[in-house]
Design a protein around this motif. Sequence first.
Motif, PDB file in Angstrom:
ATOM      1  N   ILE A 158      53.579 -15.659   4.127  1.00 57.11           N
ATOM      2  CA  ILE A 158      54.141 -16.541   3.124  1.00 57.11           C
ATOM      3  C   ILE A 158      53.670 -17.922   3.378  1.00 57.11           C
ATOM      4  O   ILE A 158      52.974 -18.714   2.373  1.00 57.11           O
ATOM      5  CB  ILE A 158      55.760 -16.831   3.790  1.00 57.11           C
ATOM      6  CG1 ILE A 158      56.473 -15.679   3.335  1.00 57.11           C
ATOM      7  CG2 ILE A 158      56.355 -18.163   3.353  1.00 57.11           C
ATOM      8  CD1 ILE A 158      57.921 -15.453   3.883  1.00 57.11           C
ATOM      9  N   ASN A 159      52.922 -18.161   4.668  1.00 54.08           N
ATOM     10  CA  ASN A 159      52.054 -19.540   4.778  1.00 54.08           C
ATOM     11  C   ASN A 159      50.940 -19.108   4.055  1.00 54.08           C
ATOM     12  O   ASN A 159      50.683 -20.322   3.327  1.00 54.08           O
ATOM     13  CB  ASN A 159      51.990 -19.606   6.078  1.00 54.08           C
ATOM     14  CG  ASN A 159      53.262 -20.268   7.115  1.00 54.08           C
ATOM     15  OD1 ASN A 159      54.006 -20.792   6.380  1.00 54.08           O
ATOM     16  ND2 ASN A 159      53.295 -19.824   8.089  1.00 54.08           N
ATOM     17  N   ALA A 160      50.183 -18.058   3.939  1.00 54.97           N
ATOM     18  CA  ALA A 160      49.061 -18.089   3.167  1.00 54.97           C
ATOM     19  C   ALA A 160      49.338 -18.170   1.612  1.00 54.97           C
ATOM     20  O   ALA A 160      48.379 -18.961   1.014  1.00 54.97           O
ATOM     21  CB  ALA A 160      48.515 -16.548   3.478  1.00 54.97           C
ATOM     22  N   TRP A 161      50.351 -17.352   1.312  1.00 61.43           N
ATOM     23  CA  TRP A 161      50.875 -17.537  -0.173  1.00 61.43           C
ATOM     24  C   TRP A 161      50.908 -19.090  -0.504  1.00 61.43           C
ATOM     25  O   TRP A 161      50.535 -19.512  -1.649  1.00 61.43           O
ATOM     26  CB  TRP A 161      51.874 -16.796  -0.489  1.00 61.43           C
ATOM     27  CG  TRP A 161      52.470 -17.123  -1.790  1.00 61.43           C
ATOM     28  CD1 TRP A 161      52.072 -16.342  -3.027  1.00 61.43           C
ATOM     29  CD2 TRP A 161      53.574 -18.134  -2.400  1.00 61.43           C
ATOM     30  NE1 TRP A 161      52.851 -16.778  -3.995  1.00 61.43           N
ATOM     31  CE2 TRP A 161      53.567 -17.903  -3.557  1.00 61.43           C
ATOM     32  CE3 TRP A 161      54.176 -18.772  -1.679  1.00 61.43           C
ATOM     33  CZ2 TRP A 161      54.582 -18.396  -4.331  1.00 61.43           C
ATOM     34  CZ3 TRP A 161      55.335 -19.617  -2.203  1.00 61.43           C
ATOM     35  CH2 TRP A 161      55.366 -19.233  -3.654  1.00 61.43           C
ATOM     36  N   GLU A 162      51.664 -19.893   0.271  1.00 60.94           N
ATOM     37  CA  GLU A 162      51.980 -21.239   0.161  1.00 60.94           C
ATOM     38  C   GLU A 162      50.679 -22.088   0.116  1.00 60.94           C
ATOM     39  O   GLU A 162      50.802 -22.985  -0.902  1.00 60.94           O
ATOM     40  CB  GLU A 162      52.732 -21.698   1.148  1.00 60.94           C
ATOM     41  CG  GLU A 162      53.475 -23.333   0.994  1.00 60.94           C
ATOM     42  CD  GLU A 162      54.323 -23.787   2.217  1.00 60.94           C
ATOM     43  OE1 GLU A 162      54.591 -24.788   1.913  1.00 60.94           O
ATOM     44  OE2 GLU A 162      54.473 -22.934   3.001  1.00 60.94           O
ATOM     45  N   GLU A 163      49.898 -21.922   1.147  1.00 60.01           N
ATOM     46  CA  GLU A 163      48.400 -22.463   0.959  1.00 60.01           C
ATOM     47  C   GLU A 163      47.891 -22.360  -0.268  1.00 60.01           C
ATOM     48  O   GLU A 163      47.008 -23.144  -0.894  1.00 60.01           O
ATOM     49  CB  GLU A 163      47.867 -22.161   2.281  1.00 60.01           C
ATOM     50  CG  GLU A 163      48.181 -22.910   3.431  1.00 60.01           C
ATOM     51  CD  GLU A 163      48.377 -24.243   3.345  1.00 60.01           C
ATOM     52  OE1 GLU A 163      47.563 -24.946   3.007  1.00 60.01           O
ATOM     53  OE2 GLU A 163      49.526 -24.862   3.967  1.00 60.01           O
ATOM     54  N   ASN A 164      47.552 -21.071  -0.672  1.00 64.04           N
ATOM     55  CA  ASN A 164      46.913 -20.566  -1.809  1.00 64.04           C
ATOM     56  C   ASN A 164      47.788 -21.281  -3.098  1.00 64.04           C
ATOM     57  O   ASN A 164      46.928 -21.780  -3.917  1.00 64.04           O
ATOM     58  CB  ASN A 164      47.212 -18.921  -2.152  1.00 64.04           C
ATOM     59  CG  ASN A 164      46.434 -18.462  -3.081  1.00 64.04           C
ATOM     60  OD1 ASN A 164      45.193 -19.248  -3.497  1.00 64.04           O
ATOM     61  ND2 ASN A 164      46.581 -17.512  -3.757  1.00 64.04           N
TER      62      ASN A 164
END
Length: 139
Positions: free
Chosen positions: A31-37
């Motif tokens: 989720i954090n990676a998706w949000e950063e992306n």
Amino acid sequence: MAQAEQTKNDSPLHQYENFVEIEKEKTLALINAWEENEKAKAQTKAYKELCSIETWENNVKTSLELDLKKMEENLEVEKDEYSKIFKKKIPEIEKIAEAKREKIEKQKEQKSINLKKMSEKLSATPNAYPPKTKTCGCL
């Protein structure tokens, strides 16, 4: 006691809790990676749009500056043309003014000659002064 802890750690419930915890951490990491992306995508899109607006602004300004320069050049050409026209008219105006001056001079000379003749006539006949002119139409 070490064996009791190891059995506790090896128990299926404990393993399941560890698995759930690991999966939760994986999910949070995803989720954090998706949000950063998504943030990076949004920033890139905003940057591209800002660059596009800046390019458009610069193109419009350049176009307007070129139009202004062209207008100034056209005005300069028109100014030169009108200047030539007016410079051609100046001698004509001077010629007309000189003709009017000559006409006034001739009228002045003629008036002077007429006054001189009248003065001589009046001088020749003493009773003729003042000249008989009607000042009122009824007499």
